[in-house]
Design a protein around this motif. Structure first.
Motif, PDB file in Angstrom:
ATOM      1  N   ALA A  16       0.816  -1.207   0.000  1.00  0.00           N
ATOM      2  CA  ALA A  16       0.000   0.000   0.000  1.00  0.00           C
ATOM      3  C   ALA A  16       0.853   1.263   0.000  1.00  0.00           C
ATOM      4  O   ALA A  16       0.380   2.331  -0.386  1.00  0.00           O
ATOM      5  N   LEU A  17       2.118   1.151   0.409  1.00  0.00           N
ATOM      6  CA  LEU A  17       2.997   2.319   0.424  1.00  0.00           C
ATOM      7  C   LEU A  17       3.364   2.752  -0.994  1.00  0.00           C
ATOM      8  O   LEU A  17       3.532   3.933  -1.275  1.00  0.00           O
ATOM      9  N   GLY A  18       3.559   1.791  -1.865  1.00  0.00           N
ATOM     10  CA  GLY A  18       3.798   2.131  -3.256  1.00  0.00           C
ATOM     11  C   GLY A  18       5.254   2.294  -3.637  1.00  0.00           C
ATOM     12  O   GLY A  18       6.181   2.075  -2.861  1.00  0.00           O
ATOM     13  N   PRO A  20       7.693   4.599  -4.156  1.00  0.00           N
ATOM     14  CA  PRO A  20       8.868   5.276  -3.596  1.00  0.00           C
ATOM     15  C   PRO A  20       9.591   4.500  -2.502  1.00  0.00           C
ATOM     16  O   PRO A  20      10.663   4.908  -2.058  1.00  0.00           O
ATOM     17  N   PHE A  21       9.036   3.368  -2.081  1.00  0.00           N
ATOM     18  CA  PHE A  21       9.533   2.726  -0.867  1.00  0.00           C
ATOM     19  C   PHE A  21      10.335   1.453  -1.099  1.00  0.00           C
ATOM     20  O   PHE A  21      11.034   0.993  -0.206  1.00  0.00           O
ATOM     21  N   TYR A  22      10.261   0.866  -2.283  1.00  0.00           N
ATOM     22  CA  TYR A  22      10.913  -0.432  -2.475  1.00  0.00           C
ATOM     23  C   TYR A  22      11.111  -0.724  -3.954  1.00  0.00           C
ATOM     24  O   TYR A  22      10.549  -0.062  -4.830  1.00  0.00           O
ATOM     25  N   ASP A  23      11.927  -1.758  -4.198  1.00  0.00           N
ATOM     26  CA  ASP A  23      12.114  -2.310  -5.539  1.00  0.00           C
ATOM     27  C   ASP A  23      11.791  -3.792  -5.491  1.00  0.00           C
ATOM     28  O   ASP A  23      12.264  -4.510  -4.591  1.00  0.00           O
ATOM     29  N   ALA A  24      10.995  -4.271  -6.442  1.00  0.00           N
ATOM     30  CA  ALA A  24      10.744  -5.701  -6.545  1.00  0.00           C
ATOM     31  C   ALA A  24      12.010  -6.398  -7.052  1.00  0.00           C
ATOM     32  O   ALA A  24      12.638  -5.931  -8.010  1.00  0.00           O
ATOM     33  N   VAL A  25      12.400  -7.488  -6.395  1.00  0.00           N
ATOM     34  CA  VAL A  25      13.645  -8.183  -6.727  1.00  0.00           C
ATOM     35  C   VAL A  25      13.386  -9.681  -6.744  1.00  0.00           C
ATOM     36  O   VAL A  25      12.303 -10.150  -6.402  1.00  0.00           O
ATOM     37  N   ALA A  26      14.407 -10.414  -7.138  1.00  0.00           N
ATOM     38  CA  ALA A  26      14.346 -11.873  -7.129  1.00  0.00           C
ATOM     39  C   ALA A  26      15.461 -12.412  -6.248  1.00  0.00           C
ATOM     40  O   ALA A  26      16.535 -11.820  -6.150  1.00  0.00           O
ATOM     41  N   ALA A  27      15.203 -13.541  -5.611  1.00  0.00           N
ATOM     42  CA  ALA A  27      16.220 -14.170  -4.770  1.00  0.00           C
ATOM     43  C   ALA A  27      17.281 -14.834  -5.623  1.00  0.00           C
ATOM     44  O   ALA A  27      17.021 -15.283  -6.744  1.00  0.00           O
ATOM     45  N   LEU A  70       3.134 -11.345   0.317  1.00  0.00           N
ATOM     46  CA  LEU A  70       3.775 -10.684  -0.816  1.00  0.00           C
ATOM     47  C   LEU A  70       4.030 -11.667  -1.953  1.00  0.00           C
ATOM     48  O   LEU A  70       4.507 -12.793  -1.731  1.00  0.00           O
ATOM     49  N   GLU A  71       3.756 -11.222  -3.164  1.00  0.00           N
ATOM     50  CA  GLU A  71       3.924 -12.100  -4.319  1.00  0.00           C
ATOM     51  C   GLU A  71       5.368 -12.193  -4.764  1.00  0.00           C
ATOM     52  O   GLU A  71       5.758 -13.172  -5.410  1.00  0.00           O
ATOM     53  N   GLN A  72       6.174 -11.173  -4.444  1.00  0.00           N
ATOM     54  CA  GLN A  72       7.595 -11.229  -4.757  1.00  0.00           C
ATOM     55  C   GLN A  72       8.361 -10.398  -3.727  1.00  0.00           C
ATOM     56  O   GLN A  72       7.788  -9.519  -3.083  1.00  0.00           O
ATOM     57  N   PRO A  73       9.647 -10.688  -3.549  1.00  0.00           N
ATOM     58  CA  PRO A  73      10.429  -9.968  -2.545  1.00  0.00           C
ATOM     59  C   PRO A  73      10.566  -8.488  -2.874  1.00  0.00           C
ATOM     60  O   PRO A  73      10.630  -8.094  -4.050  1.00  0.00           O
ATOM     61  N   LEU A  74      10.660  -7.675  -1.820  1.00  0.00           N
ATOM     62  CA  LEU A  74      10.797  -6.226  -1.964  1.00  0.00           C
ATOM     63  C   LEU A  74      12.051  -5.759  -1.233  1.00  0.00           C
ATOM     64  O   LEU A  74      12.179  -5.956  -0.019  1.00  0.00           O
ATOM     65  N   ARG A 204       4.192  11.857   4.864  1.00  0.00           N
ATOM     66  CA  ARG A 204       2.916  11.740   5.581  1.00  0.00           C
ATOM     67  C   ARG A 204       2.349  10.328   5.456  1.00  0.00           C
ATOM     68  O   ARG A 204       1.796   9.774   6.410  1.00  0.00           O
ATOM     69  N   ARG A 205       2.474   9.753   4.256  1.00  0.00           N
ATOM     70  CA  ARG A 205       1.953   8.403   4.045  1.00  0.00           C
ATOM     71  C   ARG A 205       2.699   7.392   4.913  1.00  0.00           C
ATOM     72  O   ARG A 205       2.086   6.507   5.537  1.00  0.00           O
ATOM     73  N   LEU A 206       4.015   7.534   4.994  1.00  0.00           N
ATOM     74  CA  LEU A 206       4.801   6.615   5.818  1.00  0.00           C
ATOM     75  C   LEU A 206       4.498   6.819   7.302  1.00  0.00           C
ATOM     76  O   LEU A 206       4.414   5.846   8.058  1.00  0.00           O
TER      77      LEU A 206
END
Length: 452
Positions: A16-18, A20-27, A70-74, A204-206
């Protein structure tokens, strides 16, 4: 595997944060996955203890997604002050968050990794963890949990079959991936990154996310958030001190906004009550020495206040910071009395006792764990000389907080000095013998049961 819906409660609030907060990655894909440690006590609290070993390795070594989360790591994005130098080029470089679950207390818990491969924030690192580093983190978290320090918990340690090159230990050395269970991986540095980019909407969202999901409060008031973080981090600093623990790297990206300790690198337990004792060999100025940890944590919280200044007035933020000392004094008394096995009294009385204990421990050079064990188990035995008379007199009227009937009090104090850490690692490195490691985890848990 069908999980018990009463115990297994998946979440995915991070999404829900969207962006600006993370990148989807793979193990990373590891050559092999050998289970070395599984924490069923912690697993039971989030409903994953029913996994058999093959299922465990699939989820925590191959990172097959857990159902409903979560469907994939962040890989989380953040900045931070590292030894008081601001670094805008950091983030989750060898770890990610890959699941969120509610524990048996209803808290939102993140399952995060260490050593799971490269991310956009790895820079020149290989994204890996040494097996020795994983062993050290398990020992640290088990010991801190037993000593009543708010800490992440090591859920899983899996050896990966990789040979890693390192400059600070004999190489090649064995690789591993660790899964830690933590009450959030949101750091002070997460807020610093948004302030650096002057992203007031995201700040504010965080703020609202942390208040709602981690503290169970409504609204997005940054002053209220700072109040909560000040109190929690003051408690963390106090419990570090009472435990005789030195984290080693109290950078602002290593301070969790829930006040929960995590990310253990060059940690050590102080042999004696020496304020100048340093854990990290590279901490030449003693910035994060044992006795300077409350100051270091407050400095980091000041950086959170500075970040929140973009969405709040200065005066109430300053007033919140000013309460850190008050919270710390109460928390250090509570933490020391907990280890002494006594019930606290009035703040003024307790302050006198704590000062006398610290002063006499420092003057006599007694081993920290030995002292607290003896006071709890035997009420300062006669072998403690006249220099302890003041402490003895101050403790005499204090009631014990629990019976001393656990078998632990008939044994020797459980400690975790660097020499023992090395002694536990040596047979693993030389003969793949985990006997001492397993025995130490059991001994730490017995101590925790006696103290709890």
């Amino acid at each position: 595997m069908a999980f018990d819906p009463q115990a297994y409660r998946p979440e995915r609030t991070l999404t829900a944060l969207g962006e600006p907060f993370y990148d989807a990655v793979a193990a990373a894909h590891f050559p092999e996955v050998r289970l070395r440690f599984r924490n069923d006590r912690a697993a039971r609290q989030i409903g994953v203890d029913t996994l058999d070993d093959s299922e465990w390795v699939a989820h925590f070594g191959r990172f097959t997604p857990l159902p409903g989360t979560l469907e994939q790591p962040l890989a989380l994005r953040y900045h931070g002050h590292q030894f008081r130098v601001y670094n805008p080029d950091i983030g989750d470089g060898r770890g990610f968050t890959f699941a969120q679950l509610r524990d048996d207390r209803g808290r939102l818990m993140d399952l995060g990794t260490k050593g799971s491969g490269q991310t956009p924030w790895s820079r020149f690192g290989d994204g890996r963890l040494t097996l020795k580093g994983g062993v050290r983190e398990v020992l640290a978290t088990e010991m801190l949990e037993a000593l009543n320090v708010p800490t992440s918990r090591s859920l899983s340690l899996i050896e990966t079959g990789e040979a890693l090159e390192r400059n600070d230990e004999p190489s090649p050395t064995r690789g591993a991936v660790l899964v830690r269970l933590s009450h959030s991986h949101i750091r002070i540095g997460t807020f610093q990154r948004l302030a650096y980019h002057r992203d007031e909407d995201a700040l504010r969202r965080l703020t609202g996310y942390v208040l709602r999901e981690l503290y169970g409060e409504d609204g997005d008031d940054p002053v209220r958030l700072l109040d909560l973080v000040v109190e929690r981090t003051a408690t963390l600093a106090a419990r570090y001190m009472a435990a005789g623990f030195v984290h080693g790297v109290l950078n602002s990206d290593n301070i969790n906004v829930t006040g929960e300790s995590f990310d253990y690198g060059p940690w050590r337990f102080a042999p004696t009550w020496d304020p100048a004792f340093v854990a990290a060999y590279f901490d030449h100025a003693g910035l994060y020495a044992f006795g300077r940890q409350p100051e270091a944590i407050l400095w980091d919280v000041m950086q959170l206040a500075s970040s929140l200044r973009q969405i709040a007035e200065a005066d109430p933020l300053i007033a919140s910071l000013d309460r850190f000392g008050e919270h710390y004094q109460r928390a250090i008394a509570d933490a020391v009395f907990w280890r002494l096995g006594r019930l606290p009294g009035t703040p003024d009385e307790d302050r006198v006792v704590v000062q006398a204990v610290e002063r006499t421990m420092r003057a006599t050079g007694i081993a920290v764990d030995r002292f607290f064990f003896d006071v709890f188990a035997q009420d300062l035995p006669a072998t403690y000389g006249a220099e302890w008379d003041d402490v003895r007199a101050l403790l005499a009227p204090r009631a014990f907080r629990r019976e001393r009937d656990h078998s632990y009090w008939q044994e020797e104090p459980c400690a975790m000095l660097i020499e023992e850490v090395e002694a536990i690692w040596t047979p693993i490195a030389e003969r793949d013998d985990w006997t001492r490691f397993d025995a130490k985890v059991a001994a730490i848990r017995a101590m925790g049961d006696a103290l709890a």
